[in-house]
Design an enzyme around this catalytic site. Structure first.
Site, PDB file in Angstrom:
ATOM      1  N   SER A 137      10.439   4.333   7.567  1.00 13.78           N
ATOM      2  CA  SER A 137      10.391   5.689   7.021  1.00 13.78           C
ATOM      3  C   SER A 137       9.963   6.752   8.023  1.00 13.78           C
ATOM      4  CB  SER A 137       9.465   5.734   5.815  1.00 13.78           C
ATOM      5  OG  SER A 137      10.027   5.050   4.735  1.00 13.78           O
ATOM      6  N   GLU A 155       0.563   4.397   2.735  1.00 19.10           N
ATOM      7  CA  GLU A 155       1.941   4.551   3.183  1.00 19.10           C
ATOM      8  C   GLU A 155       2.458   5.943   2.832  1.00 19.10           C
ATOM      9  OE1 GLU A 155       4.412   0.662   3.203  1.00 19.10           O
ATOM     10  OE2 GLU A 155       3.741   0.910   1.137  1.00 19.10           O
ATOM     11  N   ARG A 185       2.290   3.228  10.208  1.00 14.90           N
ATOM     12  CA  ARG A 185       3.691   3.606  10.001  1.00 14.90           C
ATOM     13  C   ARG A 185       3.802   4.827   9.083  1.00 14.90           C
ATOM     14  NH1 ARG A 185       3.342  -1.404   7.292  1.00 14.90           N
ATOM     15  NH2 ARG A 185       3.192  -1.224   5.010  1.00 14.90           N
ATOM     16  N   ASP A 186       5.000   5.388   9.063  1.00 14.66           N
ATOM     17  CA  ASP A 186       5.390   6.512   8.212  1.00 14.66           C
ATOM     18  C   ASP A 186       4.759   7.806   8.726  1.00 14.66           C
ATOM     19  OD1 ASP A 186       6.501   4.445   6.728  1.00 14.66           O
ATOM     20  OD2 ASP A 186       4.849   4.417   5.287  1.00 14.66           O
ATOM     21  N   ASN A 190      15.376   2.127  -0.673  1.00 14.18           N
ATOM     22  CA  ASN A 190      13.998   2.430  -1.038  1.00 14.18           C
ATOM     23  C   ASN A 190      13.637   3.834  -0.590  1.00 14.18           C
ATOM     24  OD1 ASN A 190      13.827   0.670   1.516  1.00 14.18           O
ATOM     25  ND2 ASN A 190      11.675   1.221   1.386  1.00 14.18           N
ATOM     26  N   ASP A 191      12.568   4.051   0.139  1.00 12.23           N
ATOM     27  CA  ASP A 191      11.949   5.358   0.341  1.00 12.23           C
ATOM     28  C   ASP A 191      12.925   6.491   0.679  1.00 12.23           C
ATOM     29  OD1 ASP A 191      10.010   3.418   0.397  1.00 12.23           O
ATOM     30  OD2 ASP A 191       9.131   4.029   2.294  1.00 12.23           O
ATOM     31  N   GLN A 243      15.820   4.753   3.049  1.00 14.71           N
ATOM     32  CA  GLN A 243      15.772   3.388   3.564  1.00 14.71           C
ATOM     33  C   GLN A 243      16.891   2.583   2.910  1.00 14.71           C
ATOM     34  OE1 GLN A 243      12.484   2.185   5.743  1.00 14.71           O
ATOM     35  NE2 GLN A 243      13.711   3.981   6.222  1.00 14.71           N
ATOM     36  N   TRP A 267      20.679  -2.236  -0.757  1.00 14.23           N
ATOM     37  CA  TRP A 267      19.259  -1.958  -0.977  1.00 14.23           C
ATOM     38  C   TRP A 267      18.941  -0.505  -0.659  1.00 14.23           C
ATOM     39  CZ3 TRP A 267      14.727  -4.361  -2.524  1.00 14.23           C
ATOM     40  CH2 TRP A 267      13.535  -3.717  -2.161  1.00 14.23           C
TER      41      TRP A 267
END
Length: 505
Positions: A94, A215, A152-153, A33-34, A50, A31
């Site tokens: 993240s 986000e 978050r982030d 992602n970001d 991620q 997987w």
């Protein structure tokens, strides 16, 4: 062989046989992602991201790490951050990478028990080994005076000897929020209040809806210093677990507040270009990467052994009004292999032009009322085809992407995508990059990113049809970049210096 290496090998074997896996975008097994921690350091671009090395599902997120000297060929390095037993036991979410007092430092969101809090990790000079701060989290809770949906982030920048940080959030019953903090040492933080707060009741149900939570906020100046400079706040609109789309504010920083002047779509593809992060390279360019989400079922992703694509690097510049112009970084041109066609678009030899790795450049002139259709990933009988449409309407030029026949698989996402293109005279520079299931297009600096999953092996055709006007077309085949196989990853890992004298703070 470790458990991670064994699982990686299994997933890579699955992914290698998937015809939808891109060949010149960065992908990995498992997987993805970001994009996180983007930085240029000692001659190399560092891309953290991620990552779940065990399965192509969003669970127990790690930080993957890859490096490149040219933004094209990426080598995967050892995992940078792994969930532990403390505040990040459910995932290392993240964040960003900065250098404080000469020490590489990652600020990330540690996830535990359904919430995320800011955590630090300190790196060796080559950025390959990381030690977590023993007193994580460095902020123990969101602001007590706000009813927070999520927290978050991170976005960090330095003003003099003071660090400033924005954390993405959402205030219940109000909307998304960018919460501002400051610190001298990255460890002790003072809350200064919301830098900017959205309104979840405005534009609801439209592509400009700012959602209930923001986000992956990214704040940066852009344009000429002085009167020509604006500040940009990029954020990804989220709503109770649903990733909506990415937007940006153009405005000005005034003390502890961001004064917005206009809200804009970052990418007409909505969720297919999500959670972007930008960086300045050694030449001062603003480069941006984003996550190309999947548009097929969870079951299909698991069967394929991989999920998620990193966008091509984008060069981001400012128009005179402060809005963003985006285009593939010039380095992407080096992937062009063979020039397949160069000439009048009406003479495009559709019977001979095929491919699932293509770079299509079109210089279009559309009189009022005229249209241009460009199809890619098309079968000879057009049973499967993905169709771009440019229209010169009374309201200006519009770009649409019709994916209704992009796949005979009824489970894939075929939502139509569209938006306005800046053009005062009907002239459009349109570039379409096709990399198997990953599609990135740019029309006068406005991107539209999408995914398409044709089922037939002969879905390779392209075509062009124009009602009026003129188009000059150039089409190239595109080279693949090196596959990050397990064996290659191990070789890279072994060749890296394993320093023990990490200059930790």
């Amino acid at each position: 062989m470790s458990v991670v290496q064994q699982k990686r090998a299994e997933l890579e074997a699955l992914a290698a046989t998937d015809p939808h896996r891109p060949e010149f975008h960065f992908v990995t097994a498992g997987w993805l992602n970001d994009p996180n921690g983007l930085t240029f350091h000692e001659g190399l671009f560092h891309l953290f991201y991620q990552y779940n090395p065990y399965a192509p599902v969003h669970h127990k997120i790690h930080w993957g790490h890859a490096v490149s000297s040219d933004l094209l060929e990426w080598e995967e390095l050892p995992i940078a951050l792994t969930p532990g037993t403390g505040p990040d036991e459910d995932g290392c979410w993240s964040g960003v990478l900065v250098h404080h007092d000469g020490v590489p430092t990652i600020m990330y969101s540690g996830r535990k028990g359904g919430s995320e809090l800011p955590c630090l990790a300190f790196g060796t000079p080559d950025l390959t080994q990381w030690r977590k701060h023993p007193d994580n989290p460095v902020i123990s809770a969101p602001p007590a005076d706000l009813d927070i949906i999520a927290f978050r982030d991170h976005c960090l920048w330095q003003e003099g000897d003071t660090w400033r940080q924005v954390i993405g959030s959402g205030v219940r019953g109000v909307g998304g929020a960018a919460l501002l903090y400051e610190s001298r040492d990255l460890r002790s933080w003072t809350y200064l209040g919301p830098l900017l707060t959205g309104n979840a009741e405005t534009n609801k149900g439209t592509p400009l809806w700012t959602g209930t939570m923001w986000e992956c906020i990214d704040v940066f100046p852009l344009g000429d210093a002085g009167s020509g400079q604006h500040h940009i706040m990029v954020f990804s609109a989220w709503d109770h677990g649903v990733t909506m789309h990415t937007l940006y504010w153009v405005g000005q920083m005034e003390g502890d507040r961001f004064i917005p002047e206009g809200l804009h779509r970052l990418d007409l593809g909505g969720r297919f270009f999500y959670a972007p992060q930008s960086m300045r390279d050694e030449a001062g360019r603003r480069l941006m990467f984003g996550w190309l989400q999947e548009g097929r079922s969870d079951a299909a992703q698991i069967a394929a052994g991989w999920s998620g694509v990193m966008s091509l690097p984008r060069l981001v510049t400012a128009r005179p009004d402060g809005t963003l112009h985006q285009h593939p970084a010039p380095e992407v041109d080096r992937l062009r292999s063979r020039l397949l066609f160069d000439g009048d678009g009406s003479h495009l030899p559709t019977a001979e032009l095929t491919g699932d790795q293509l770079d299509v450049e079109l210089d279009v002139t559309l009189p009022p009322g005229a249209t241009l259709e460009v199809k890619v990933r098309a079968t000879p009988d057009n049973a499967e085809q993905t169709v771009y449409l440019l229209e010169h309407t009374t309201n200006g030029v519009r770009l649409s992407l019709d994916r209704s026949t992009s796949s005979l698989d009824p489970t894939v996402d075929t939502t139509p995508l569209s938006g306005s293109i800046p053009s005062s005279d009907g002239k459009v520079s349109l570039r379409i990059l096709v990399d198997h299931s990953a599609l990135e297009s740019f029309a006068n600096g406005v991107p539209l990113t999408a995914r398409a999953y044709p089922t037939r092996h002969d879905a390779l055709g392209i075509g062009l049809r124009q009602s009026a006007g003129q188009t000059t077309a150039r089409v190239w085949s595109m080279n693949s970049t090196s596959r990050n196989t397990t064996a290659h990853t191990h070789r890279v890992s072994a060749d890296l210096p394993r320093r023990k004298d990490s200059n930790h703070a």
